[in-house]
Design a protein around this motif. Structure first.
Motif, PDB file in Angstrom:
ATOM      1  N   TRP A 121      49.872  45.183  39.183  1.00 36.87           N
ATOM      2  CA  TRP A 121      50.166  46.193  40.206  1.00 36.87           C
ATOM      3  C   TRP A 121      50.020  47.596  39.633  1.00 36.87           C
ATOM      4  N   GLN A 122      50.585  47.809  38.449  1.00 40.59           N
ATOM      5  CA  GLN A 122      50.513  49.115  37.816  1.00 40.59           C
ATOM      6  C   GLN A 122      49.071  49.496  37.465  1.00 40.59           C
ATOM      7  N   LEU A 123      48.250  48.499  37.196  1.00 43.66           N
ATOM      8  CA  LEU A 123      46.838  48.757  36.882  1.00 43.66           C
ATOM      9  C   LEU A 123      45.990  48.963  38.133  1.00 43.66           C
ATOM     10  N   GLY A 124      46.588  48.790  39.296  1.00 46.89           N
ATOM     11  CA  GLY A 124      45.883  49.078  40.532  1.00 46.89           C
ATOM     12  C   GLY A 124      45.183  47.909  41.181  1.00 46.89           C
ATOM     13  N   CYS A 263      35.262  43.211  45.427  1.00 44.57           N
ATOM     14  CA  CYS A 263      34.736  43.045  44.077  1.00 44.57           C
ATOM     15  C   CYS A 263      34.079  41.673  43.989  1.00 44.57           C
ATOM     16  N   GLU A 264      32.899  41.600  43.407  1.00 47.54           N
ATOM     17  CA  GLU A 264      32.149  40.345  43.371  1.00 47.54           C
ATOM     18  C   GLU A 264      32.156  39.741  41.977  1.00 47.54           C
ATOM     19  N   TYR A 265      32.598  38.505  41.896  1.00 47.32           N
ATOM     20  CA  TYR A 265      32.516  37.732  40.656  1.00 47.32           C
ATOM     21  C   TYR A 265      31.107  37.146  40.576  1.00 47.32           C
ATOM     22  N   ALA A 266      30.391  37.435  39.496  1.00 48.43           N
ATOM     23  CA  ALA A 266      28.973  37.084  39.412  1.00 48.43           C
ATOM     24  C   ALA A 266      28.747  35.578  39.526  1.00 48.43           C
ATOM     25  N   LYS A 267      27.787  35.214  40.345  1.00 51.20           N
ATOM     26  CA  LYS A 267      27.497  33.799  40.589  1.00 51.20           C
ATOM     27  C   LYS A 267      26.773  33.138  39.431  1.00 51.20           C
ATOM     28  N   ASP A 268      26.268  33.947  38.471  1.00 48.38           N
ATOM     29  CA  ASP A 268      25.625  33.354  37.300  1.00 48.38           C
ATOM     30  C   ASP A 268      26.528  33.386  36.068  1.00 48.38           C
ATOM     31  N   ASN A 269      27.783  33.807  36.226  1.00 45.89           N
ATOM     32  CA  ASN A 269      28.730  33.662  35.116  1.00 45.89           C
ATOM     33  C   ASN A 269      28.809  32.204  34.696  1.00 45.89           C
ATOM     34  N   TRP A 270      29.031  31.967  33.406  1.00 52.72           N
ATOM     35  CA  TRP A 270      29.091  30.575  32.950  1.00 52.72           C
ATOM     36  C   TRP A 270      30.229  29.826  33.632  1.00 52.72           C
ATOM     37  N   LEU A 271      31.363  30.474  33.826  1.00 50.73           N
ATOM     38  CA  LEU A 271      32.523  29.811  34.400  1.00 50.73           C
ATOM     39  C   LEU A 271      32.553  30.043  35.896  1.00 50.73           C
ATOM     40  N   GLN A 272      32.525  28.948  36.648  1.00 52.34           N
ATOM     41  CA  GLN A 272      32.558  29.021  38.102  1.00 52.34           C
ATOM     42  C   GLN A 272      33.643  28.090  38.636  1.00 52.34           C
ATOM     43  N   PRO A 273      34.451  28.561  39.575  1.00 54.47           N
ATOM     44  CA  PRO A 273      35.466  27.682  40.150  1.00 54.47           C
ATOM     45  C   PRO A 273      34.837  26.707  41.145  1.00 54.47           C
ATOM     46  N   PRO A 274      35.339  25.485  41.237  1.00 44.75           N
ATOM     47  CA  PRO A 274      34.860  24.579  42.287  1.00 44.75           C
ATOM     48  C   PRO A 274      35.186  25.160  43.662  1.00 44.75           C
ATOM     49  N   GLU A 275      34.397  24.775  44.659  1.00 44.19           N
ATOM     50  CA  GLU A 275      34.613  25.305  46.007  1.00 44.19           C
ATOM     51  C   GLU A 275      36.003  24.963  46.540  1.00 44.19           C
ATOM     52  N   ASP A 276      36.510  23.809  46.142  1.00 46.82           N
ATOM     53  CA  ASP A 276      37.816  23.382  46.665  1.00 46.82           C
ATOM     54  C   ASP A 276      38.977  23.818  45.772  1.00 46.82           C
ATOM     55  N   ARG A 277      38.680  24.599  44.734  1.00 50.00           N
ATOM     56  CA  ARG A 277      39.748  25.040  43.832  1.00 50.00           C
ATOM     57  C   ARG A 277      39.445  26.459  43.348  1.00 50.00           C
ATOM     58  N   PRO A 278      39.554  27.439  44.217  1.00 56.46           N
ATOM     59  CA  PRO A 278      39.235  28.817  43.837  1.00 56.46           C
ATOM     60  C   PRO A 278      40.239  29.357  42.827  1.00 56.46           C
ATOM     61  N   PHE A 279      39.865  30.471  42.194  1.00 56.55           N
ATOM     62  CA  PHE A 279      40.775  31.111  41.256  1.00 56.55           C
ATOM     63  C   PHE A 279      42.098  31.436  41.952  1.00 56.55           C
ATOM     64  N   PRO A 280      43.235  31.111  41.351  1.00 56.93           N
ATOM     65  CA  PRO A 280      44.527  31.374  42.000  1.00 56.93           C
ATOM     66  C   PRO A 280      44.831  32.868  42.069  1.00 56.93           C
ATOM     67  N   VAL A 281      45.187  33.340  43.255  1.00 62.23           N
ATOM     68  CA  VAL A 281      45.504  34.745  43.487  1.00 62.23           C
ATOM     69  C   VAL A 281      46.975  34.985  43.176  1.00 62.23           C
ATOM     70  N   LEU A 282      47.265  36.067  42.445  1.00 61.80           N
ATOM     71  CA  LEU A 282      48.644  36.381  42.055  1.00 61.80           C
ATOM     72  C   LEU A 282      49.422  37.040  43.186  1.00 61.80           C
ATOM     73  N   TYR A 283      48.777  37.928  43.944  1.00 63.44           N
ATOM     74  CA  TYR A 283      49.406  38.569  45.084  1.00 63.44           C
ATOM     75  C   TYR A 283      48.313  39.289  45.876  1.00 63.44           C
ATOM     76  N   GLU A 284      48.652  39.742  47.049  1.00 62.29           N
ATOM     77  CA  GLU A 284      47.740  40.534  47.874  1.00 62.29           C
ATOM     78  C   GLU A 284      48.515  41.711  48.448  1.00 62.29           C
ATOM     79  N   ARG A 285      48.047  42.912  48.163  1.00 59.67           N
ATOM     80  CA  ARG A 285      48.730  44.101  48.679  1.00 59.67           C
ATOM     81  C   ARG A 285      48.597  44.156  50.192  1.00 59.67           C
ATOM     82  N   ASP A 286      49.636  44.620  50.847  1.00 55.99           N
ATOM     83  CA  ASP A 286      49.621  44.763  52.300  1.00 55.99           C
ATOM     84  C   ASP A 286      48.654  45.877  52.712  1.00 55.99           C
TER      85      ASP A 286
END
Length: 286
Positions: A121-124, A263-286
């Motif tokens: 949060w402090q990092l924006g 913000c776009e996570y590059a689709k050619d990065n070596w590490l890709q999340p499965p479609e049914d298991r996306p990266f876990p989100v910590l929070y979402e600002r209102d």
């Protein structure tokens, strides 16, 4: 804290927060990490190296598909020619990754803690997600060098957003392989990327898009820190750690947070999340 953190990262490319974890939390994570070797597969031992250009992870689906799993990677010096262990199993591992923050409750609790969310949060961060996590052993004698690199080489976003959270669970010293940074290097762009090979006929599943830059060793500043500290790492900050030639280990837990809002996570990065298991989100600002 917000201005201090942001100013230090903008100036140097990294920031240190002392006493981020309590001694009890450090002990809990360290004990969990020290027990990870008990679940390592015995039939197929995979070596991990950031120094050896022909290392097997570039050709191995065990590494490529580890983004949503807990998988085990050994030190080069710990494995013999026929895959036999040359050292005690408790000191044979290089790292375990890359989904401890999802699949291991002890590491998940710290990664998703309010303290981590507060730093984000402090990092924006607007909608931060955890892309990967690793337990790094750096055991005495066999703990290998980590070559000079930028985290954006491996976890590239547009625009740049990745922040590494690096937490030593034992004092990180000059003798056992503390981090070294080139201050201000985060302002020089992304120097190269490690991507999925677009050539599907190649046995190289992962490739670098250009040769490694040469970084003068005199440009690096050592950053020794105490157990339980937090080192925040800008994705473009050049950093490294030396091999551990001491008689003391340097265990650490680390994970990387990315922005997912505009913000776009590059689709050619070596590490890709499965479609049914996306990266876990910590929070979402209102």
């Amino acid at each position: 804290m917000r201005n201090l953190l942001i100013n230090q990262i903008l100036e140097d490319g990294y920031a240190v927060l002392d006493d981020f974890l309590t001694p009890e939390e450090v002990t809990e994570l360290l004990e969990a990490g020290q027990n990870l070797h008990k679940d390592a597969p015995k039939e197929e031992r995979k070596v991990f190296s950031t120094v050896n250009a022909t290392s097997t992870q570039s050709k191995d689906r065990y590494f490529l598909e580890s983004g949503d799993k807990v998988r085990y990677f050994f030190e080069e010096g710990a494995i013999g020619e026929n895959g036999e262990l040359q050292v005690d199993p408790s000191v044979a591992l290089n790292k375990v990754g890359h989904a401890l923050h999802i699949d291991h409750p002890t590491f998940s609790a710290i990664t998703c803690s309010n303290r981590v969310k507060e730093v984000c949060w402090q990092l924006g961060f607007q909608k931060p997600a955890v892309a990967q996590s690793m337990y790094i052993f750096k055991n005495p004698g066999v703990g290998g060098e980590v070559k000079s690199h930028q985290d954006a080489t491996y976890l590239y976003t547009e625009p740049t957003s990745t922040i590494g959270f690096w937490i030593p669970l034992e004092d990180a010293t000059l003798q056992n392989g503390c981090l070294h940074f080139i201050k201000g290097s985060h302002r020089s762009g992304v120097h190269r990327r490690y991507i999925r090979n677009p050539d599907e006929s190649s046995d190289e599943l992962l490739i670098y898009d250009r040769p490694a830059p040469l970084y003068p060793q005199s440009n690096f500043t050592a950053v020794p820190v105490s157990a339980g500290s937090l080192v925040l790492i800008h994705s473009q900050a050049v950093h490294r750690s030396d091999a551990n030639r001491s008689d003391r280990s340097r265990h650490a837990y680390t994970f990387h947070v990315i922005e997912t809002e505009n913000c776009e996570y590059a689709k050619d990065n070596w590490l890709q999340p499965p479609e049914d298991r996306p990266f876990p989100v910590l929070y979402e600002r209102d």
